[in-house]
Write an enzyme that holds these catalytic residues in place. Sequence first.
Site, PDB file in Angstrom:
ATOM      1  N   LYS A 159      10.296   1.955  59.979  1.00  0.00           N
ATOM      2  CA  LYS A 159       9.549   3.145  59.552  1.00  0.00           C
ATOM      3  C   LYS A 159       8.267   2.687  58.878  1.00  0.00           C
ATOM      4  CE  LYS A 159      10.745   6.101  55.966  1.00  0.00           C
ATOM      5  NZ  LYS A 159       9.559   6.570  55.245  1.00  0.00           N
ATOM      6  N   ASP A 199       6.016   7.653  59.852  1.00  0.00           N
ATOM      7  CA  ASP A 199       6.375   8.697  58.881  1.00  0.00           C
ATOM      8  C   ASP A 199       5.129   9.163  58.122  1.00  0.00           C
ATOM      9  OD1 ASP A 199       7.956  10.391  57.412  1.00  0.00           O
ATOM     10  OD2 ASP A 199       8.588   8.846  55.990  1.00  0.00           O
ATOM     11  N   LYS A 226       4.388  12.384  57.581  1.00  0.00           N
ATOM     12  CA  LYS A 226       4.675  13.639  56.858  1.00  0.00           C
ATOM     13  C   LYS A 226       3.434  14.529  56.830  1.00  0.00           C
ATOM     14  CE  LYS A 226       8.602  12.139  53.991  1.00  0.00           C
ATOM     15  NZ  LYS A 226       8.763  10.691  54.127  1.00  0.00           N
ATOM     16  N   ASP A 228      -0.851  20.175  56.694  1.00  0.00           N
ATOM     17  CA  ASP A 228      -2.215  20.692  56.567  1.00  0.00           C
ATOM     18  C   ASP A 228      -2.306  21.956  57.415  1.00  0.00           C
ATOM     19  OD1 ASP A 228      -5.059  20.856  56.183  1.00  0.00           O
ATOM     20  OD2 ASP A 228      -5.075  18.679  55.895  1.00  0.00           O
ATOM     21  N   THR A 246      14.701  14.484  49.927  1.00  0.00           N
ATOM     22  CA  THR A 246      15.947  14.178  49.198  1.00  0.00           C
ATOM     23  C   THR A 246      15.678  13.841  47.729  1.00  0.00           C
ATOM     24  OG1 THR A 246      15.769  11.993  50.181  1.00  0.00           O
ATOM     25  CG2 THR A 246      17.421  13.450  51.106  1.00  0.00           C
ATOM     26  N   ARG A 276      15.724   0.576  49.989  1.00  0.00           N
ATOM     27  CA  ARG A 276      15.939  -0.349  48.875  1.00  0.00           C
ATOM     28  C   ARG A 276      17.271  -1.094  48.906  1.00  0.00           C
ATOM     29  NH1 ARG A 276      13.504   3.945  44.759  1.00  0.00           N
ATOM     30  NH2 ARG A 276      14.135   5.240  46.524  1.00  0.00           N
TER      31      ARG A 276
HETATM   32  O1  C5P Z   1      16.549   3.960  50.704  1.00  0.00           O
HETATM   33  P1  C5P Z   1      15.294   4.270  49.967  1.00  0.00           P
HETATM   34  O2  C5P Z   1      15.443   5.327  48.913  1.00  0.00           O
HETATM   35  O3  C5P Z   1      14.574   3.049  49.461  1.00  0.00           O
HETATM   36  O4  C5P Z   1      14.328   4.901  51.075  1.00  0.00           O
HETATM   37  C1  C5P Z   1      13.048   5.277  50.736  1.00  0.00           C
HETATM   38  C2  C5P Z   1      12.376   5.755  51.991  1.00  0.00           C
HETATM   39  O5  C5P Z   1      12.975   6.975  52.420  1.00  0.00           O
HETATM   40  C3  C5P Z   1      10.894   6.015  51.788  1.00  0.00           C
HETATM   41  O6  C5P Z   1      10.200   5.394  52.870  1.00  0.00           O
HETATM   42  C4  C5P Z   1      10.771   7.505  51.898  1.00  0.00           C
HETATM   43  O7  C5P Z   1       9.560   7.916  52.481  1.00  0.00           O
HETATM   44  C5  C5P Z   1      11.950   7.861  52.777  1.00  0.00           C
HETATM   45  N1  C5P Z   1      12.384   9.224  52.603  1.00  0.00           N
HETATM   46  C6  C5P Z   1      12.244  10.095  53.636  1.00  0.00           C
HETATM   47  N2  C5P Z   1      12.615  11.396  53.477  1.00  0.00           N
HETATM   48  C7  C5P Z   1      13.132  11.819  52.346  1.00  0.00           C
HETATM   49  C8  C5P Z   1      13.305  10.931  51.290  1.00  0.00           C
HETATM   50  C9  C5P Z   1      12.919   9.611  51.455  1.00  0.00           C
HETATM   51  O8  C5P Z   1      11.786   9.713  54.706  1.00  0.00           O
HETATM   52  N3  C5P Z   1      13.556  13.046  52.261  1.00  0.00           N
END
Ligand code: C5P
Length: 239
Positions: free
Chosen positions: A35, A63, A65, A68, A119, A216
Amino acid sequence: MKEAKKYIIFPLDMPTYDEAMNYVELLGGCVGLFKVGLELFISQGPKILTSIRNVCDSGIFLDLKLHDIPVTVKRAFLAACQHGPDFVTVHCDEGGESLKSAAGSNPGNTKILAITVLTSLDRFKLKELGYEDKFAEDISVLALLKARIAKAAGCHGVVCSGHEVAMIKRELGNEMIAVTPGIRPAWSAVSHDDQKRIVTPAEAVLSGADYVVIGRPIRDAADPADAAKKVAEEIGAVL
Ligand code: C5P
């Protein structure tokens, strides 16, 4: 059936080319997709995607996101597609028109995924943002509403937490791809964790997730390749 490791999306959440490429070399054979998010894409530009492809055959999840007005989202999406990523993400929060303008202009095989509810958000933050109690108190209602908008707009799938994936699959059909971040294996401890709605890799896949984003717990492990293999084993055990 998809191989267990193919479920894993590893976020290259790092600013430098060398750091990112070190992880690509280390994990190329252990994960399904890399990603590339805002930090790396803004600091390194599209060349990072070519470099990843030159090292391994893992897919690319861009990613961005995007969020706009519809015409800007469409143009940014088209620009992103020129680099041939497997997935590009677009926010649901501008409503169906932005999503539709991107989905309707798709020139190739890149899949569009809609971001439902991050999240890192919980009911306190949603209330602060002005969401009604029916959404803040039950985030799955909000995630489902956004997923419905995404499906109607022609998106291929959604990004949602492991708590919502089963309901979204049940309501919108199995072909709606579900990517689940907020993944924490039982053995991992992430300090000062900002993820609120977390599940384990096995729980996510058992709920119907097609992919898990796990950063992480792998990135910060003493042996990242071994940590990725442990995640794949956990997924393989429930397939
Ligand atoms: O596992 P960890 O928390 O380190 O993952 C972080 C990654 O998850 C980030 O790249 C963040 O952009 C992504 N993420 C996501 N969608 C979310 C929450 C986190 O893509 N709802």
